[in-house]
Design an enzyme around this catalytic site. Sequence first.
Site, PDB file in Angstrom:
ATOM      1  N   HIS A 193      -5.534   2.169  -2.924  1.00  0.00           N
ATOM      2  CA  HIS A 193      -5.546   1.600  -4.226  1.00  0.00           C
ATOM      3  C   HIS A 193      -6.343   2.058  -5.232  1.00  0.00           C
ATOM      4  O   HIS A 193      -6.108   2.076  -6.565  1.00  0.00           O
ATOM      5  CB  HIS A 193      -5.523   0.023  -4.132  1.00  0.00           C
ATOM      6  CG  HIS A 193      -4.333  -0.833  -3.762  1.00  0.00           C
ATOM      7  ND1 HIS A 193      -4.212  -0.960  -2.304  1.00  0.00           N
ATOM      8  CD2 HIS A 193      -3.015  -0.887  -4.169  1.00  0.00           C
ATOM      9  CE1 HIS A 193      -3.009  -1.188  -2.057  1.00  0.00           C
ATOM     10  NE2 HIS A 193      -2.358  -1.455  -3.173  1.00  0.00           N
ATOM     11  N   GLU A 435       8.509  -3.837   2.310  1.00  0.00           N
ATOM     12  CA  GLU A 435       7.455  -2.967   2.617  1.00  0.00           C
ATOM     13  C   GLU A 435       6.802  -3.440   3.913  1.00  0.00           C
ATOM     14  O   GLU A 435       5.849  -2.915   4.381  1.00  0.00           O
ATOM     15  CB  GLU A 435       6.089  -3.250   1.620  1.00  0.00           C
ATOM     16  CG  GLU A 435       5.716  -4.625   1.186  1.00  0.00           C
ATOM     17  CD  GLU A 435       4.824  -4.388  -0.218  1.00  0.00           C
ATOM     18  OE1 GLU A 435       4.452  -3.576  -0.363  1.00  0.00           O
ATOM     19  OE2 GLU A 435       4.591  -5.468  -0.448  1.00  0.00           O
ATOM     20  N   ASN A 458       4.667   2.972   0.236  1.00  0.00           N
ATOM     21  CA  ASN A 458       3.213   2.891   0.761  1.00  0.00           C
ATOM     22  C   ASN A 458       2.794   2.160   2.030  1.00  0.00           C
ATOM     23  O   ASN A 458       2.597   2.604   3.011  1.00  0.00           O
ATOM     24  CB  ASN A 458       2.353   2.472  -0.290  1.00  0.00           C
ATOM     25  CG  ASN A 458       2.391   3.311  -1.811  1.00  0.00           C
ATOM     26  OD1 ASN A 458       3.091   4.334  -1.514  1.00  0.00           O
ATOM     27  ND2 ASN A 458       2.093   2.752  -2.722  1.00  0.00           N
ATOM     28  N   ASP A 459       3.410   1.087   1.634  1.00  0.00           N
ATOM     29  CA  ASP A 459       3.138  -0.187   2.779  1.00  0.00           C
ATOM     30  C   ASP A 459       4.043   0.106   4.022  1.00  0.00           C
ATOM     31  O   ASP A 459       3.871  -0.159   5.092  1.00  0.00           O
ATOM     32  CB  ASP A 459       3.065  -1.503   2.423  1.00  0.00           C
ATOM     33  CG  ASP A 459       1.631  -2.033   1.863  1.00  0.00           C
ATOM     34  OD1 ASP A 459       0.793  -1.798   2.543  1.00  0.00           O
ATOM     35  OD2 ASP A 459       1.583  -2.581   0.915  1.00  0.00           O
ATOM     36  N   CYS A 506       9.202   1.765  -5.302  1.00  0.00           N
ATOM     37  CA  CYS A 506       8.157   1.790  -6.111  1.00  0.00           C
ATOM     38  C   CYS A 506       6.871   2.330  -5.455  1.00  0.00           C
ATOM     39  O   CYS A 506       5.932   2.307  -6.115  1.00  0.00           O
ATOM     40  CB  CYS A 506       7.865   0.292  -6.928  1.00  0.00           C
ATOM     41  SG  CYS A 506       7.381  -1.061  -5.554  1.00  0.00           S
TER      42      CYS A 506
HETATM   43  C1  PEP Z   1       3.941   0.068  -1.887  1.00  0.00           C
HETATM   44  O1  PEP Z   1       3.354  -0.600  -0.856  1.00  0.00           O
HETATM   45  O2  PEP Z   1       4.624   0.903  -1.742  1.00  0.00           O
HETATM   46  C2  PEP Z   1       3.482  -0.685  -3.070  1.00  0.00           C
HETATM   47  C3  PEP Z   1       4.289  -0.311  -4.073  1.00  0.00           C
HETATM   48  O3  PEP Z   1       2.725  -1.525  -3.266  1.00  0.00           O
HETATM   49  P1  PEP Z   1       1.126  -1.491  -3.124  1.00  0.00           P
HETATM   50  O4  PEP Z   1       0.819   0.012  -3.390  1.00  0.00           O
HETATM   51  O5  PEP Z   1       0.478  -2.147  -4.460  1.00  0.00           O
HETATM   52  O6  PEP Z   1       0.581  -1.931  -1.837  1.00  0.00           O
HETATM   53 MG    MG Z   2       2.428  -2.642  -1.137  1.00  0.00          MG
END
Ligand code: PEP
Ligand code: MG
Length: 571
Positions: A193, A435, A458-459, A506
């Site tokens: 993050h 996710e 990402n997750d 996203c």
């Molecule tokens: C993700 O997990 O891809 C996402 C967009 O959420 P974050 O990166 O805030 O966990």
């Molecule tokens: Mg996420």
Amino acid sequence: MDIVKGIAASTGLYIGKAMLWDGGELSEVPRYTFRRLADCEKEWARFQNVLTNAADIRKKKIACNVAKLNKTESDLLKTQIMMLEDIELHDQVHARIFENSENAEWAVWEISHTMTQLLMTSPDANLRERASDIAGICQEIIYNLMGRERHTLSKLSQNSIIVARDILPSDAISMDKRHVRGIVLDMGSVTCHTAILARSFEIPAVVGLGGLSRKIENGATLILNAALGEVIVNPDAETLKKYRKMLREHEQARKTAEAVQTDAPVTRDGVPITLKANIGLPEETAKVYKYGAQGIGLFRSEFLFLTPGAPSEEEAQFQAYSKVIKASGGKPVTIRTSDMGGDKILPNFYNFEEKNPLLGWRAVRFSLSQPEMFKMQLRAILRAGVYGSARIMFPLISSLDELLQAKQLLDEAKTECEQAKQKFAADMKVGTMIEVPAAALIAEALAAHVDFFSIGTNDLAQYTLAVDRGNEKVNALGNPRHPAVLRLIKMAADAARKAGIGVSVCGQVAADTSMTALLLGLGIEELSMNAASIPAVAAALRTLNMAACRKLAEKALGCATAGEVEDLFKR
Ligand code: PEP
Ligand code: MG
């Protein structure tokens, strides 16, 4: 001169001085006990002395007002004085020193921990805010007792490249953005993050550099060539000259890029693809539209709560969401409910000592366990929704039960708005993030209850591949091109298409132009990313043909390894 390679987390180039930062962490609070009453008495006097000094400094500040305090600042100082003189705190520390024979640092640490945990779970927003105040002041007391000072990044006197082992998202959000011109971290990955925030703030960052922070000296000259994930330590004169020239060219290119208005993004064969921006703070909104964003695909609302003096009350949240929605002028804004937890914690605040925070009390799980706090956020979003086109989205859904519970609380929040005779967007669209592998696997069941999916790769990669996304040691294993991740994306996209709902990505791969064709081929029709990447993705789209994208996806789904998938890109 040393050239060190790390992970390119936020692109850009900067030449400047290193500022070493220790993370401001209270990593070790000393703990010892006393045998003699006389030692306990000395310890008690030491504690009182520290508190009296801290209160006196504040009283003097208010009395002389040399710092020209505004009302908020002087109110804050007054509250802090009250906390420092709080009888209950004194009584509790007294008891621990005299009854348990504990040293003052440990006593304050333990008391702060218990108090903040208690307050944090309160439904009363004022009490929850007090938890963070108490944690902050107790941390200061402990530092003073230890003869140290907590350094934050919120006030810097000169432009610097911050070199640290790690920076917590809560520190990144409050850093002095005018003066932080680069970030160099031992830890982290592209999707941690702090990297996400660095991209949002357009600060070049290289992460995952192992132990580099221990080798660089404070004030050393660094060249941060973040596009290549490169840090040049103590460059020689010739290298400096070359990079200074490059920096001037970069600046020029950046100014030109800022002025670029992209045309509506379509593939070469005319299929429109929606490109939206991810934001963490309301202030970013205006900027994203300069890059041609067609809306906000992900507003990570939890960053609001990580901001110092954060707006956690309904009215302040309502203002923050309204600001984003109004600044979007009718373009859609997807507000994700708080994804607090995991690595997004305030030090000493959400201090629940979880063994596995990424598998723990995070995101919608946290929200569902705090229904009053959650409904407050939902009401604020619903009310702000009247100013434009907003959508609500739940993070980290792993079961249908969770989704239905969240929707039930959304209904209750609507009823509460009605009862309070407040205007709100009654028909606001609701979506869920995909996710967690479980969510992709039951995507058909989830799709029946939402208006859209947004895939957080990402997750999704982190949980599918069992790779901590912030851990540089295993970073390379968390490759979102792994066929297992691609198959889950495909499942979610297929379920969305079948149910007739929208589906977007996203996560970071949305900004990766080498992945655009594959994502389109998997059935993704919308991509949301850090705004500065939009022009490049729009340009990549214009070269693509949907039939070829589908063929590529079909081949990728049949691959056994991420390497095989990557080989397909080269053909
Ligand atoms: C993700 O997990 O891809 C996402 C967009 O959420 P974050 O990166 O805030 O966990
Ligand atoms: Mg996420």
